[in-house]
Scaffold this motif. Sequence first.
Motif, PDB file in Angstrom:
ATOM      1  N   HIS A 144      11.305   2.185  -3.549  1.00  0.00           N
ATOM      2  CA  HIS A 144      12.329   1.694  -2.623  1.00  0.00           C
ATOM      3  C   HIS A 144      12.275   0.165  -2.539  1.00  0.00           C
ATOM      4  CE1 HIS A 144      14.936   1.892   0.950  1.00  0.00           C
ATOM      5  NE2 HIS A 144      14.154   0.979   1.484  1.00  0.00           N
ATOM      6  N   VAL A 145      11.072  -0.370  -2.380  1.00  0.00           N
ATOM      7  CA  VAL A 145      10.907  -1.827  -2.290  1.00  0.00           C
ATOM      8  C   VAL A 145      11.242  -2.493  -3.624  1.00  0.00           C
ATOM      9  CG1 VAL A 145       9.246  -3.680  -1.934  1.00  0.00           C
ATOM     10  CG2 VAL A 145       9.253  -1.700  -0.400  1.00  0.00           C
ATOM     11  N   LEU A 146      10.827  -1.891  -4.725  1.00  0.00           N
ATOM     12  CA  LEU A 146      11.125  -2.456  -6.043  1.00  0.00           C
ATOM     13  C   LEU A 146      12.632  -2.500  -6.296  1.00  0.00           C
ATOM     14  CD1 LEU A 146       8.339  -0.809  -8.236  1.00  0.00           C
ATOM     15  CD2 LEU A 146       8.577  -3.245  -7.698  1.00  0.00           C
ATOM     16  N   LYS A 147      13.351  -1.475  -5.856  1.00  0.00           N
ATOM     17  CA  LYS A 147      14.815  -1.463  -6.026  1.00  0.00           C
ATOM     18  C   LYS A 147      15.463  -2.603  -5.259  1.00  0.00           C
ATOM     19  CE  LYS A 147      15.788   2.801  -4.888  1.00  0.00           C
ATOM     20  NZ  LYS A 147      16.616   3.999  -4.650  1.00  0.00           N
ATOM     21  N   ILE A 148      15.000  -2.816  -4.048  1.00  0.00           N
ATOM     22  CA  ILE A 148      15.569  -3.897  -3.239  1.00  0.00           C
ATOM     23  C   ILE A 148      15.208  -5.258  -3.832  1.00  0.00           C
ATOM     24  CG2 ILE A 148      15.467  -5.024  -0.975  1.00  0.00           C
ATOM     25  CD1 ILE A 148      15.061  -2.216   0.214  1.00  0.00           C
ATOM     26  N   LYS A 149      13.963  -5.430  -4.195  1.00  0.00           N
ATOM     27  CA  LYS A 149      13.491  -6.705  -4.743  1.00  0.00           C
ATOM     28  C   LYS A 149      14.205  -7.069  -6.034  1.00  0.00           C
ATOM     29  CE  LYS A 149       9.242  -9.161  -5.978  1.00  0.00           C
ATOM     30  NZ  LYS A 149       7.760  -9.054  -6.105  1.00  0.00           N
ATOM     31  N   ASN A 150      14.599  -6.061  -6.823  1.00  0.00           N
ATOM     32  CA  ASN A 150      15.210  -6.314  -8.123  1.00  0.00           C
ATOM     33  C   ASN A 150      16.716  -6.050  -8.153  1.00  0.00           C
ATOM     34  OD1 ASN A 150      12.832  -6.860 -10.156  1.00  0.00           O
ATOM     35  ND2 ASN A 150      12.122  -5.207  -8.812  1.00  0.00           N
ATOM     36  N   GLY A 151      17.329  -6.009  -6.970  1.00  0.00           N
ATOM     37  CA  GLY A 151      18.784  -5.953  -6.883  1.00  0.00           C
ATOM     38  C   GLY A 151      19.420  -4.659  -7.310  1.00  0.00           C
ATOM     39  N   LEU A 152      18.746  -3.519  -7.103  1.00  0.00           N
ATOM     40  CA  LEU A 152      19.300  -2.233  -7.499  1.00  0.00           C
ATOM     41  C   LEU A 152      19.982  -1.491  -6.356  1.00  0.00           C
ATOM     42  CD1 LEU A 152      16.447  -0.865  -9.805  1.00  0.00           C
ATOM     43  CD2 LEU A 152      18.460  -2.202 -10.433  1.00  0.00           C
ATOM     44  N   MET A 153      19.947  -2.057  -5.166  1.00  0.00           N
ATOM     45  CA  MET A 153      20.595  -1.423  -4.018  1.00  0.00           C
ATOM     46  C   MET A 153      21.890  -2.162  -3.696  1.00  0.00           C
ATOM     47  SD  MET A 153      18.587   1.079  -3.114  1.00  0.00           S
ATOM     48  CE  MET A 153      18.859   1.502  -1.404  1.00  0.00           C
ATOM     49  N   GLN A 154      22.858  -1.430  -3.118  1.00  0.00           N
ATOM     50  CA  GLN A 154      24.131  -2.051  -2.756  1.00  0.00           C
ATOM     51  C   GLN A 154      23.927  -3.152  -1.717  1.00  0.00           C
ATOM     52  OE1 GLN A 154      27.058   0.800  -1.488  1.00  0.00           O
ATOM     53  NE2 GLN A 154      27.930   0.947  -3.530  1.00  0.00           N
ATOM     54  N   GLU A 155      24.741  -4.185  -1.814  1.00  0.00           N
ATOM     55  CA  GLU A 155      24.609  -5.343  -0.932  1.00  0.00           C
ATOM     56  C   GLU A 155      24.710  -4.946   0.534  1.00  0.00           C
ATOM     57  OE1 GLU A 155      26.903  -9.572   0.022  1.00  0.00           O
ATOM     58  OE2 GLU A 155      27.439  -8.398  -1.758  1.00  0.00           O
ATOM     59  N   GLU A 156      25.611  -4.003   0.858  1.00  0.00           N
ATOM     60  CA  GLU A 156      25.793  -3.603   2.251  1.00  0.00           C
ATOM     61  C   GLU A 156      24.520  -3.021   2.864  1.00  0.00           C
ATOM     62  OE1 GLU A 156      27.703  -2.808  -0.221  1.00  0.00           O
ATOM     63  OE2 GLU A 156      29.831  -3.095   0.229  1.00  0.00           O
ATOM     64  N   TYR A 157      23.699  -2.419   1.993  1.00  0.00           N
ATOM     65  CA  TYR A 157      22.486  -1.758   2.482  1.00  0.00           C
ATOM     66  C   TYR A 157      21.395  -2.761   2.821  1.00  0.00           C
ATOM     67  CZ  TYR A 157      18.703   1.661   2.703  1.00  0.00           C
ATOM     68  OH  TYR A 157      17.654   2.428   3.114  1.00  0.00           O
ATOM     69  N   VAL A 158      21.373  -3.881   2.139  1.00  0.00           N
ATOM     70  CA  VAL A 158      20.271  -4.838   2.310  1.00  0.00           C
ATOM     71  C   VAL A 158      20.711  -6.157   2.930  1.00  0.00           C
ATOM     72  CG1 VAL A 158      18.997  -3.856   0.384  1.00  0.00           C
ATOM     73  CG2 VAL A 158      20.585  -5.714  -0.045  1.00  0.00           C
ATOM     74  N   ARG A 159      21.979  -6.279   3.274  1.00  0.00           N
ATOM     75  CA  ARG A 159      22.519  -7.557   3.734  1.00  0.00           C
ATOM     76  C   ARG A 159      21.751  -8.126   4.920  1.00  0.00           C
ATOM     77  NH1 ARG A 159      28.327  -6.632   4.967  1.00  0.00           N
ATOM     78  NH2 ARG A 159      28.568  -6.810   2.705  1.00  0.00           N
ATOM     79  N   ASP A 160      21.473  -7.286   5.905  1.00  0.00           N
ATOM     80  CA  ASP A 160      20.837  -7.775   7.134  1.00  0.00           C
ATOM     81  C   ASP A 160      19.352  -7.431   7.203  1.00  0.00           C
ATOM     82  OD1 ASP A 160      23.308  -8.775   8.076  1.00  0.00           O
ATOM     83  OD2 ASP A 160      23.869  -6.765   8.745  1.00  0.00           O
ATOM     84  N   THR A 161      18.752  -7.188   6.030  1.00  0.00           N
ATOM     85  CA  THR A 161      17.330  -6.852   6.000  1.00  0.00           C
ATOM     86  C   THR A 161      16.609  -7.750   5.008  1.00  0.00           C
ATOM     87  OG1 THR A 161      17.657  -5.187   4.267  1.00  0.00           O
ATOM     88  CG2 THR A 161      17.819  -4.436   6.542  1.00  0.00           C
ATOM     89  N   SER A 162      15.308  -7.596   4.941  1.00  0.00           N
ATOM     90  CA  SER A 162      14.494  -8.366   4.004  1.00  0.00           C
ATOM     91  C   SER A 162      13.538  -7.424   3.291  1.00  0.00           C
ATOM     92  CB  SER A 162      13.695  -9.438   4.739  1.00  0.00           C
ATOM     93  OG  SER A 162      12.760  -8.827   5.615  1.00  0.00           O
ATOM     94  N   VAL A 163      13.007  -7.890   2.161  1.00  0.00           N
ATOM     95  CA  VAL A 163      12.022  -7.081   1.454  1.00  0.00           C
ATOM     96  C   VAL A 163      10.823  -6.803   2.366  1.00  0.00           C
ATOM     97  CG1 VAL A 163      10.407  -7.021  -0.482  1.00  0.00           C
ATOM     98  CG2 VAL A 163      12.717  -7.902  -0.825  1.00  0.00           C
ATOM     99  N   ALA A 164      10.413  -7.826   3.119  1.00  0.00           N
ATOM    100  CA  ALA A 164       9.274  -7.658   4.032  1.00  0.00           C
ATOM    101  C   ALA A 164       9.547  -6.582   5.068  1.00  0.00           C
ATOM    102  CB  ALA A 164       8.965  -8.993   4.709  1.00  0.00           C
ATOM    103  N   GLY A 165      10.793  -6.558   5.551  1.00  0.00           N
ATOM    104  CA  GLY A 165      11.171  -5.538   6.525  1.00  0.00           C
ATOM    105  C   GLY A 165      11.074  -4.133   5.968  1.00  0.00           C
ATOM    106  N   HIS A 166      11.493  -3.979   4.721  1.00  0.00           N
ATOM    107  CA  HIS A 166      11.421  -2.672   4.081  1.00  0.00           C
ATOM    108  C   HIS A 166       9.986  -2.298   3.761  1.00  0.00           C
ATOM    109  CE1 HIS A 166      15.666  -1.551   3.536  1.00  0.00           C
ATOM    110  NE2 HIS A 166      15.879  -2.859   3.541  1.00  0.00           N
ATOM    111  N   VAL A 167       9.152  -3.276   3.442  1.00  0.00           N
ATOM    112  CA  VAL A 167       7.724  -2.991   3.228  1.00  0.00           C
ATOM    113  C   VAL A 167       7.115  -2.463   4.518  1.00  0.00           C
ATOM    114  CG1 VAL A 167       5.467  -4.019   2.787  1.00  0.00           C
ATOM    115  CG2 VAL A 167       7.422  -4.644   1.342  1.00  0.00           C
ATOM    116  N   ASN A 168       7.444  -3.097   5.635  1.00  0.00           N
ATOM    117  CA  ASN A 168       6.925  -2.633   6.918  1.00  0.00           C
ATOM    118  C   ASN A 168       7.407  -1.228   7.230  1.00  0.00           C
ATOM    119  OD1 ASN A 168       5.576  -5.032   7.386  1.00  0.00           O
ATOM    120  ND2 ASN A 168       7.293  -5.962   8.479  1.00  0.00           N
ATOM    121  N   PHE A 169       8.689  -0.959   6.885  1.00  0.00           N
ATOM    122  CA  PHE A 169       9.241   0.389   7.110  1.00  0.00           C
ATOM    123  C   PHE A 169       8.462   1.424   6.317  1.00  0.00           C
ATOM    124  CE2 PHE A 169      12.030   3.692   5.267  1.00  0.00           C
ATOM    125  CZ  PHE A 169      12.364   4.374   6.414  1.00  0.00           C
TER     126      PHE A 169
END
Length: 265
Positions: free
Chosen positions: A240-265
């Motif tokens: 999940h974190v690798l997808k976000i870090k490498n731009g594999l998730m839709q922009e709407e899903y990660v727009r208001d979040t950060s990789v650090a936030g998803h790591v904490n999740f």
Amino acid sequence: INYLVVANNKNFIFRMSAHSENKVKLKREYVGLNAIASLKISPKPLFFDDSGKKFENEILVLEYVAGDKIALKNLDNSMIKQLAQIVSKIHRFDVRKLKLPIRSRNFEVDEILDYRDKFRRFVKDKKFFEMYNESIENIKKEYALFSKKKRRTLNHSDVQVGNILITKSGIKLIDWEFMYLGDPVREIAYIFVDFGRIFTEGEKQIFYKNYLKVDENFKEDIKIYEKIRYLEGVYWALWHVLKIKNGLMQEEYVRDTSVAGHVNF
């Protein structure tokens, strides 16, 4: 991705796939929710479209269910009792006419194996893959201990604190996009491990008491699935974190979040 839509002074939930990896999940939810409407534990599906004419991914419109999310601090014995009763309703549902995906008993093991090729795209550390391979061998040993009893029920697949609403008419479950037919011990193991916090042994006994009558093989199989779920959860989180870090998730899903936030999740 969920949106609250207001039309003619009425609220609706507009759901759109966050990514295109699974293009049929909202259709599954639409078909499944129509089939289980009589249980009255889920939102009513109102509209579905996967034509791609107006939206890139499939969309689903649901009735808006007014309610409050469960706060983990309020997860007491009474709430666990209600949860067990709701899950028992799902697992007792007549599935003979349900056209849903069937998950084999080794589904999670296969998913863990699939992560190898995914990780190789971004992870180059040899020690990581040595650890990964060792974990696979350990899980295969656990898998061999399952009982031979075959079970097939309806499963929600993501019964956790974020997908439960407390309404005036009782508990409602949302986000049914991954519902499937399969062994119910998988669902209960998921609840015990991934509900939002790990269930204590005492809480598990309260759940069993208010669920269905089960034998010791059933409980032992749950213990095995718990171990598998712990490992699958770790690898899911990493991917999940690798997808976000490498731009594999839709922009709407990660727009208001950060990789650090998803790591904490």
